[in-house]
Design a protein around this motif. Structure first.
Motif, PDB file in Angstrom:
ATOM      1  N   PHE A 133     -22.344 -28.574-125.111  1.00 54.39           N
ATOM      2  CA  PHE A 133     -22.269 -27.516-124.239  1.00 54.39           C
ATOM      3  C   PHE A 133     -20.989 -27.736-123.535  1.00 54.39           C
ATOM      4  CE2 PHE A 133     -26.695 -27.101-124.784  1.00 54.39           C
ATOM      5  CZ  PHE A 133     -26.970 -25.437-124.367  1.00 54.39           C
ATOM      6  N   ALA A 134     -20.181 -26.486-123.464  1.00 55.45           N
ATOM      7  CA  ALA A 134     -18.740 -26.637-122.588  1.00 55.45           C
ATOM      8  C   ALA A 134     -19.275 -26.428-121.110  1.00 55.45           C
ATOM      9  CB  ALA A 134     -17.892 -25.356-123.035  1.00 55.45           C
ATOM     10  N   SER A 135     -20.241 -25.703-120.916  1.00 58.13           N
ATOM     11  CA  SER A 135     -20.700 -25.585-119.695  1.00 58.13           C
ATOM     12  C   SER A 135     -22.170 -24.898-119.391  1.00 58.13           C
ATOM     13  CB  SER A 135     -19.856 -24.636-118.736  1.00 58.13           C
ATOM     14  OG  SER A 135     -19.901 -23.234-119.328  1.00 58.13           O
ATOM     15  N   GLY A 136     -22.758 -25.157-118.586  1.00 56.60           N
ATOM     16  CA  GLY A 136     -24.401 -24.557-118.250  1.00 56.60           C
ATOM     17  C   GLY A 136     -25.477 -25.728-119.012  1.00 56.60           C
ATOM     18  N   SER A 149     -19.135 -20.208-128.335  1.00 59.00           N
ATOM     19  CA  SER A 149     -17.698 -20.209-127.725  1.00 59.00           C
ATOM     20  C   SER A 149     -16.757 -19.066-127.862  1.00 59.00           C
ATOM     21  CB  SER A 149     -16.947 -21.326-128.298  1.00 59.00           C
ATOM     22  OG  SER A 149     -16.852 -21.310-129.626  1.00 59.00           O
ATOM     23  N   GLU A 158     -19.234 -15.114-118.301  1.00 57.42           N
ATOM     24  CA  GLU A 158     -19.288 -16.520-117.723  1.00 57.42           C
ATOM     25  C   GLU A 158     -20.835 -16.784-117.341  1.00 57.42           C
ATOM     26  OE1 GLU A 158     -16.929 -15.988-114.141  1.00 57.42           O
ATOM     27  OE2 GLU A 158     -14.931 -16.090-115.457  1.00 57.42           O
ATOM     28  N   LEU A 159     -20.919 -17.771-116.769  1.00 63.00           N
ATOM     29  CA  LEU A 159     -22.285 -18.230-116.326  1.00 63.00           C
ATOM     30  C   LEU A 159     -22.706 -17.186-115.449  1.00 63.00           C
ATOM     31  CD1 LEU A 159     -22.153 -22.169-116.258  1.00 63.00           C
ATOM     32  CD2 LEU A 159     -22.699 -20.623-118.204  1.00 63.00           C
ATOM     33  N   GLY A 186     -25.717 -20.850-120.376  1.00 69.39           N
ATOM     34  CA  GLY A 186     -24.935 -21.855-121.055  1.00 69.39           C
ATOM     35  C   GLY A 186     -23.801 -21.151-121.934  1.00 69.39           C
ATOM     36  N   ALA A 189     -19.658 -25.633-126.766  1.00 66.62           N
ATOM     37  CA  ALA A 189     -18.409 -25.978-127.157  1.00 66.62           C
ATOM     38  C   ALA A 189     -17.966 -25.470-128.478  1.00 66.62           C
ATOM     39  CB  ALA A 189     -18.333 -27.619-127.083  1.00 66.62           C
TER      40      ALA A 189
END
Length: 419
Positions: A133-136, A149, A158-159, A186, A189
């Protein structure tokens, strides 16, 4: 060394003609090597998309379509399989893990893939790379979504953002699930695989979207079930599109494949991804041969252009050759000089062509993956490319012998009398 310098200066004095000849050979080398590199890169990209998966299972049908729609998100499946059949093989004693996949919806042209936590836990690509995960976080709620991605980058999501998914795979759909928006929890990546170009939800989220649909038809206005009233315990998963599985031992893979293909509960097809990819390469092999023949033809034209340029210029260089003979160069040295010129032209064209094609592949492999969904891995210099390069230079040297032989035969008096 003196002859090599002399050959270089001679070519430099005819810069325009030399440059055009080098360009024609470079273009030919680009096409010839480009076909080979695209083929190798495509094979490496496709092969690296799925690792450590022994079988892909779907409804009875062709093995290649099953692999394409379940793993590469290309095309659509003809039928679904029952969740009961999936559970039967999920709990099979020879199975280590499974990843269920349910397809059929999209968002602005990107596929929506319904799956469960096994996808994030067990999916592997490029041998042993796992989903990161890049984020979340992973989706936990019914209406949670995770973005690949490329989806996040292309749509600038965005989240926490609300998104509305569409029924069907068309980029512009008339049937949207507006009453049941999903929340982005989420962002994955980058993997440089089809994973980047999909949106991931839970199997329960997929069921919730269609809970008020009947026989593939959207509910009438006012008959929709609000998302706030849908609970997980009210949902029942009936069907999925396909599933991936890994066996506990490679020995049991073929036995399990046979068991799935002869399963009496419903008609199923189990394929071994690596073997099915070989079928894909054999299908594409005819196109590869055709493109190689075209590229080789262009290369022949480029080399003939070099021959014509050198042979045409020979008549204008009769006095030059005679002067060189007069200052002491032997006929054999004149022959060598012309051969060196053709070798320099073919070598320069080969070097320019190789540099250009690798630069283009480096610049465009990501846009090709993004736009067409075709994994195109960057691959190095293969033995075939080296063979092509030396072959072009050797062919250039052989063709250079033709004007060199004529220059060798021209006499001193013939050149001094030239006008």
């Amino acid at each position: 060394m003196t002859l090599l310098l002399l050959a270089y200066k001679s070519l430099k004095s005819r810069a325009v003609t030399t440059s055009l000849t080098i360009f024609s050979i470079a273009l030919s080398v680009m096409l010839l090597v480009g076909v080979d590199r695209v083929r190798q890169g495509t094979q490496a990209g496709f092969s690296g998309t799925l690792s450590q998966t022994d079988l892909v299972v779907g409804a009875r049908g062709g093995s290649l379509p099953l692999l394409l729609y379940s793993v590469f998100h290309i095309g659509t499946g003809t039928n679904d399989i029952s969740y009961a059949s999936y559970q039967h093989f999920r709990d099979h004693p020879a199975v280590q893990w499974t990843i269920p996949i349910s397809l059929g919806d999209s968002h602005h042209g990107f596929r929506v893939v319904a799956t469960d936590d096994n996808f994030y836990e067990h999916y592997r690509f490029r041998r042993d790379h796992s989903i990161q995960f890049a984020s979340g976080i992973r989706p936990e709620g019914i209406f949670d979504a995770v973005l690949g991605s490329e989806v996040a980058a292309s749509l600038h999501y965005e989240l926490g953002q609300k998104i509305v998914l569409s029924h069907g795979l068309e980029r512009t759909s008339l049937q949207n699930h507006e009453d049941k928006p999903f929340t982005v929890v989420g962002i994955l990546a980058r993997t440089s695989t089809p994973v980047d170009r999909a949106i991931y939800i839970t199997l329960y989220g997929d069921e919730a979207m269609h809970i008020d649909w009947k026989d593939g038809t959207a509910p009438a206005p006012g008959e929709e079930i609000p998302a706030s009233k849908i609970r997980k315990e009210d949902l029942h998963i009936d069907q999925i599109s396909a599933f991936l599985l890994r066996t506990k031992s490679r020995v049991s893979t073929l036995l399990l494949q046979r068991e799935i293909n002869t399963y009496k509960g419903e008609p199923l097809t189990a394929i071994i991804p690596a073997y099915t990819l070989q079928d894909l390469w054999s299908v594409l092999g005819y196109a590869d041969v055709a493109l190689s023949i075209v590229s080789a033809s262009v290369l022949v034209v480029g080399l003939l252009a070099m021959l014509i340029a050198l042979y045409t210029a020979l008549n204008e260089r009769r006095r030059e050759v005679a002067v060189l003979r007069a200052i002491g160069l032997h006929a054999r040295q004149i022959f060598t000089l012309f051969v060196m010129e053709s070798a320099l032209i073919s070598a320069a064209g080969t070097a320019v062509g190789l540099t250009a094609i690798y630069l283009l592949l480096w610049l465009f492999h990501t846009p090709v993956e993004t736009r067409f969904g075709i994994p195109l891995a960057m691959v190095g210099v293969s033995q075939r490319v080296i063979l092509y390069s030396f072959g072009v230079i050797f062919a250039g040297v052989l063709l250079g012998c033709i004007p060199a032989m004529r220059a060798y035969r021209n006499g001193l008096i013939d050149g001094l009398n030239a006008h």
